[in-house]
Design a protein around this motif. Structure first.
Motif, PDB file in Angstrom:
ATOM      1  N   UNK A   1      44.210  42.496  45.892  1.00 60.34           N
ATOM      2  CA  UNK A   1      43.681  42.094  44.601  1.00 60.34           C
ATOM      3  C   UNK A   1      42.652  43.123  44.163  1.00 60.34           C
ATOM      4  N   UNK A   2      42.550  43.292  42.876  1.00 62.09           N
ATOM      5  CA  UNK A   2      41.582  44.235  42.351  1.00 62.09           C
ATOM      6  C   UNK A   2      41.069  43.711  41.013  1.00 62.09           C
ATOM      7  N   UNK A   3      39.777  43.729  40.833  1.00 65.59           N
ATOM      8  CA  UNK A   3      39.224  43.268  39.564  1.00 65.59           C
ATOM      9  C   UNK A   3      38.076  44.176  39.144  1.00 65.59           C
ATOM     10  N   UNK A   4      38.149  44.658  37.924  1.00 67.56           N
ATOM     11  CA  UNK A   4      37.043  45.412  37.357  1.00 67.56           C
ATOM     12  C   UNK A   4      36.056  44.406  36.773  1.00 67.56           C
ATOM     13  N   UNK A   5      34.975  44.181  37.503  1.00 67.77           N
ATOM     14  CA  UNK A   5      34.061  43.114  37.106  1.00 67.77           C
ATOM     15  C   UNK A   5      33.353  43.416  35.790  1.00 67.77           C
ATOM     16  N   UNK A   6      33.089  44.675  35.518  1.00 69.14           N
ATOM     17  CA  UNK A   6      32.426  45.000  34.250  1.00 69.14           C
ATOM     18  C   UNK A   6      33.317  44.659  33.061  1.00 69.14           C
ATOM     19  N   UNK A   7      34.569  45.048  33.171  1.00 63.98           N
ATOM     20  CA  UNK A   7      35.468  44.837  32.030  1.00 63.98           C
ATOM     21  C   UNK A   7      36.013  43.420  31.947  1.00 63.98           C
ATOM     22  N   UNK A   8      36.162  42.765  33.107  1.00 70.61           N
ATOM     23  CA  UNK A   8      36.825  41.459  33.076  1.00 70.61           C
ATOM     24  C   UNK A   8      35.867  40.280  33.116  1.00 70.61           C
ATOM     25  N   UNK A   9      34.627  40.507  33.545  1.00 68.15           N
ATOM     26  CA  UNK A   9      33.688  39.386  33.698  1.00 68.15           C
ATOM     27  C   UNK A   9      32.348  39.646  33.007  1.00 68.15           C
ATOM     28  N   UNK A  10      31.744  40.771  33.327  1.00 65.51           N
ATOM     29  CA  UNK A  10      30.395  41.047  32.819  1.00 65.51           C
ATOM     30  C   UNK A  10      29.340  40.369  33.684  1.00 65.51           C
ATOM     31  N   UNK A  11      28.079  40.607  33.366  1.00 63.33           N
ATOM     32  CA  UNK A  11      26.977  39.991  34.120  1.00 63.33           C
ATOM     33  C   UNK A  11      27.119  38.472  34.032  1.00 63.33           C
TER      34      UNK A  11
ATOM     35  N   UNK B   1      34.590  48.004  40.457  1.00 64.72           N
ATOM     36  CA  UNK B   1      35.928  47.459  40.687  1.00 64.72           C
ATOM     37  C   UNK B   1      35.974  46.972  42.123  1.00 64.72           C
ATOM     38  N   UNK B   2      36.255  45.696  42.265  1.00 63.37           N
ATOM     39  CA  UNK B   2      36.222  45.115  43.591  1.00 63.37           C
ATOM     40  C   UNK B   2      37.628  44.858  44.094  1.00 63.37           C
ATOM     41  N   UNK B   3      37.892  45.269  45.326  1.00 64.62           N
ATOM     42  CA  UNK B   3      39.206  45.046  45.905  1.00 64.62           C
ATOM     43  C   UNK B   3      39.099  44.189  47.137  1.00 64.62           C
ATOM     44  N   UNK B   4      40.080  43.335  47.321  1.00 66.81           N
ATOM     45  CA  UNK B   4      40.124  42.553  48.551  1.00 66.81           C
ATOM     46  C   UNK B   4      41.556  42.165  48.841  1.00 66.81           C
ATOM     47  N   UNK B   5      41.767  41.771  50.066  1.00 67.69           N
ATOM     48  CA  UNK B   5      43.104  41.386  50.505  1.00 67.69           C
ATOM     49  C   UNK B   5      43.151  39.871  50.587  1.00 67.69           C
ATOM     50  N   UNK B   6      44.058  39.261  49.879  1.00 64.07           N
ATOM     51  CA  UNK B   6      44.249  37.826  50.015  1.00 64.07           C
ATOM     52  C   UNK B   6      45.415  37.602  50.977  1.00 64.07           C
ATOM     53  N   UNK B   7      45.233  36.613  51.862  1.00 63.02           N
ATOM     54  CA  UNK B   7      46.221  36.407  52.927  1.00 63.02           C
ATOM     55  C   UNK B   7      47.602  36.020  52.405  1.00 63.02           C
TER      56      UNK B   7
END
Ligand code: GLU
Ligand code: ZN
Length: 317
Positions: free
Chosen positions: A179-189, A168-174
């Motif tokens: 923002x937070x996205x679980x890359x495994x569940x929302x995108x995959x490889x 799960x990747x988190x970042x701050x957008x200005x």
């Protein structure tokens, strides 16, 4: 809100960019991204680079790059440094893929869209309309070996990035905030090089932003969903992540996304009056108010006022 790097200080190394795909001339939506990124760079006494993202040759229209450059210049949006074309930098992307191979983080995939859809269906996964299918990992070897570099470019399959589990990747957008996205569940490889040999946007944008030492990415919120992927790839490749500012989507008076038609129609920049008119519309979308609207205003004067207004917007919220 954005990115308040003491606006009164001299250049602090800010490097921004505008990275259009030459799939047609600039339209209202892309002008908003161009203007927003230009204003942010100017306000921060930084550099603004132009990068033509022309890797997906079948989608590119010959001459669109030149047309985009004419339109930008007609609007007074001048760039610093020589423009670059991604198609001239295949070596960079090849090297990045080789590095990832060395890190044992990529693998070939021979799935078709249909076979992916079948696997997902069998698992009861429903992909919402106009969303990418989440790759179920069908071709992923365990563990990931290191492949012969020559095989990376054999076009026998696509190459995907193997994500760590529970990413799960988190970042701050200005502008958009946390923002937070679980890359495994929302995108995959995800794919870095397509079977037809084209390096994907995700790989190329990350490699180029790093190669051009971009510090600040200002672009449309339609790209927000790609950012977690890009930050992850930056981490894997050992790059510093730039800061991100995703400009609000262009909305109509009912708060609805503007129709494709409105957004997609080319802007008119044949005369200075027309260019100024397009800039005014773009500025309105960016929430800039109180800009000079007299007939006598030159584009240069107007842009100066817009740069100041951008700063006010930044400091006031
Ligand atoms: N080339 C991409 C596009 O036109 C934008 C890339 C970016 O700003 O990251 O949608
Ligand atoms: Zn596969």
């Amino acid at each position: 809100m954005p990115n308040l790097k003491n606006p009164s200080s001299p250049a602090d190394g800010y490097r921004g960019r505008f990275a259009p795909s030459p799939t047609g001339p600039l339209h209202a939506g892309s002008l908003v991204a161009a203007l927003g990124s230009w204003l942010d760079a100017r306000k921060n006494h930084g550099k603004w680079l132009l990068r033509i993202e022309d890797l997906d040759a079948p989608r590119c229209i010959p001459g669109a790059d030149q047309e985009i450059m004419r339109q930008l210049l007609a609007c007074g949006l001048n760039w610093d440094e020589e423009p670059t074309w991604q198609s001239k930098h295949q070596d960079r992307y090849k090297q990045a893929l080789e590095r990832l191979n060395g890190l044992q983080t990529i693998y070939p995939c021979t799935c078709s869209r249909q076979s992916i859809a079948n696997v997902l269906e069998a698992r009861g996964v429903v992909t919402p309309r106009n969303q990418e299918m989440v790759y179920p990992g069908s071709c992923r070897p365990q563990p990931i070996p290191q492949y012969e570099d020559g095989n990376l470019f054999s076009n026998e399959g696509a190459w995907r990035l193997a994500l760590p589990s529970k990413l799960t990747l988190q970042f701050e957008d200005q502008v958009q905030g946390k923002q937070s996205q679980n890359l495994n569940q929302e995108v995959g490889d995800f794919v870095l090089r397509r079977r037809d040999g084209v390096f994907t946007y995700q790989l190329a944008v990350v490699v180029d932003d790093a190669a051009q030492e971009i510090t600040d990415i200002v672009r449309g919120a339609d790209l927000l969903n790609n950012t977690a992927r890009q930050i992850h790839l930056q981490k894997v490749l050992g790059y510093t992540s730039p800061s991100y500012l995703h400009l609000p989507l262009v909305l109509d008076e009912h708060g609805e996304k503007l129709s494709k038609q409105t957004l997609a129609s080319a802007i008119h920049t044949d005369t200075a009056q027309q260019a100024l008119q397009e800039l005014r519309k773009a500025a309105e979308h960016l929430g800039l108010s109180d800009l000079p609207d007299g007939k006598e205003t030159s584009i240069a004067e107007w842009l100066l006022a817009a740069t100041q207004a951008w700063g006010r917007k930044i400091t006031s919220s």
